[in-house]
Design a protein around this motif. Structure first.
Motif, mmCIF file in Angstrom:
data_model
loop_
_atom_site.group_PDB
_atom_site.id
_atom_site.type_symbol
_atom_site.label_atom_id
_atom_site.label_comp_id
_atom_site.label_asym_id
_atom_site.label_seq_id
_atom_site.Cartn_x
_atom_site.Cartn_y
_atom_site.Cartn_z
ATOM 1 N N LEU A 13 29.410 40.349 37.319
ATOM 2 C CA LEU A 13 29.507 38.915 37.092
ATOM 3 C C LEU A 13 29.016 38.582 35.692
ATOM 4 N N ASP A 14 29.360 37.390 35.223
ATOM 5 C CA ASP A 14 28.891 36.944 33.911
ATOM 6 C C ASP A 14 27.368 36.932 33.884
ATOM 7 N N ARG A 15 26.808 37.321 32.743
ATOM 8 C CA ARG A 15 25.357 37.370 32.601
ATOM 9 C C ARG A 15 24.713 36.015 32.891
ATOM 10 N N VAL A 32 23.515 46.291 43.936
ATOM 11 C CA VAL A 32 23.397 46.560 42.507
ATOM 12 C C VAL A 32 24.135 45.445 41.783
ATOM 13 N N PHE A 33 23.436 44.763 40.899
ATOM 14 C CA PHE A 33 24.070 43.729 40.081
ATOM 15 C C PHE A 33 24.308 44.290 38.687
ATOM 16 N N ARG A 34 25.503 44.041 38.181
ATOM 17 C CA ARG A 34 25.855 44.487 36.833
ATOM 18 C C ARG A 34 26.287 43.273 36.021
ATOM 19 N N PRO A 35 25.329 42.622 35.373
ATOM 20 C CA PRO A 35 25.680 41.460 34.553
ATOM 21 C C PRO A 35 26.529 41.887 33.358
ATOM 22 N N ARG A 36 27.513 41.071 33.053
ATOM 23 C CA ARG A 36 28.456 41.383 31.975
ATOM 24 C C ARG A 36 28.399 40.307 30.901
ATOM 25 N N GLU A 37 28.566 40.762 29.684
ATOM 26 C CA GLU A 37 28.615 39.837 28.549
ATOM 27 C C GLU A 37 29.990 39.170 28.499
ATOM 28 N N GLU A 38 30.074 38.081 27.770
ATOM 29 C CA GLU A 38 31.333 37.365 27.631
ATOM 30 C C GLU A 38 32.434 38.311 27.138
ATOM 31 N N GLY A 39 33.558 38.273 27.800
ATOM 32 C CA GLY A 39 34.693 39.091 27.415
ATOM 33 C C GLY A 39 34.765 40.455 28.084
ATOM 34 N N GLY A 54 49.327 33.326 41.864
ATOM 35 C CA GLY A 54 49.385 31.888 42.103
ATOM 36 C C GLY A 54 48.049 31.227 42.374
ATOM 37 N N VAL A 55 46.949 31.910 42.018
ATOM 38 C CA VAL A 55 45.601 31.370 42.227
ATOM 39 C C VAL A 55 45.016 30.980 40.873
ATOM 40 N N ALA A 56 44.456 29.789 40.786
ATOM 41 C CA ALA A 56 43.846 29.323 39.540
ATOM 42 C C ALA A 56 42.396 29.790 39.478
ATOM 43 N N ARG A 57 42.100 30.688 38.547
ATOM 44 C CA ARG A 57 40.752 31.234 38.390
ATOM 45 C C ARG A 57 40.118 30.739 37.099
ATOM 46 N N ASP A 58 38.835 30.389 37.202
ATOM 47 C CA ASP A 58 38.076 30.007 36.020
ATOM 48 C C ASP A 58 37.227 31.160 35.506
ATOM 49 N N SER A 59 36.786 32.014 36.422
ATOM 50 C CA SER A 59 35.939 33.146 36.061
ATOM 51 C C SER A 59 36.175 34.233 37.100
ATOM 52 N N LEU A 60 35.399 35.301 37.025
ATOM 53 C CA LEU A 60 35.567 36.396 37.976
ATOM 54 C C LEU A 60 34.207 36.899 38.432
ATOM 55 N N VAL A 61 34.042 36.974 39.738
ATOM 56 C CA VAL A 61 32.911 37.653 40.351
ATOM 57 C C VAL A 61 33.525 38.781 41.167
ATOM 58 N N LEU A 62 33.239 40.005 40.763
ATOM 59 C CA LEU A 62 33.797 41.187 41.404
ATOM 60 C C LEU A 62 32.752 41.782 42.333
#
Length: 118
Positions: free
Chosen positions: A8-10, A42-49, A59-67
């Motif tokens: 996920l985003d940091r 286990v959480f893996r924070p990710r930097e922008e990009g 056909g789904v409108a996504r603003d961000s991603l949590v995997l």
């Protein structure tokens, strides 16, 4: 003993990782019937990009991603797995994480593929 890995985003990690972890764990207790002390995350924070996704895939409108990647022993019927996915999405919604921004993957293997201290 599911193993949960969350990318996920940091900024989301820093603001909400405790609540996200609790929500995912509570969903496992509710949907899978795991014991309350069976928590391995286990959480893996990710930097922008670092998280790449198509904001309109399927056909789904996504603003961000949590995997969310779940590794578990192959023992749950399809209906239980679907309930787990729906329950995770429902429990993350109040935290501001939209179901459209989730990608949940469940990978299964056998009991012989695990070691948990014994």
């Amino acid at each position: 003993m599911p193993l949960i890995q969350v990318d996920l985003d940091r900024s989301l990690y820093e603001s909400s990782h405790d609540a996200i972890g609790r929500a995912i764990h509570d969903a496992q207790i509710e949907a899978l019937g795991i014991p309350a002390d069976d928590r391995f995350q286990v959480f893996r924070p990710r930097e922008e990009g670092e998280l790449k996704f198509d904001p309109a895939y399927n056909g789904v409108a996504r603003d961000s991603l949590v995997l969310i990647q779940i590794t578990a022993v192959h023992m749950y019927p399809v209906a239980v797995k679907r309930k787990l996915f729906e329950t995770i999405a429902a429990k993350l919604g109040p935290l501001g994480i939209h179901a459209e921004d989730l990608l949940i993957s469940l990978v299964e293997n056998g009991f012989e593929d695990w070691f948990a201290g014994r």
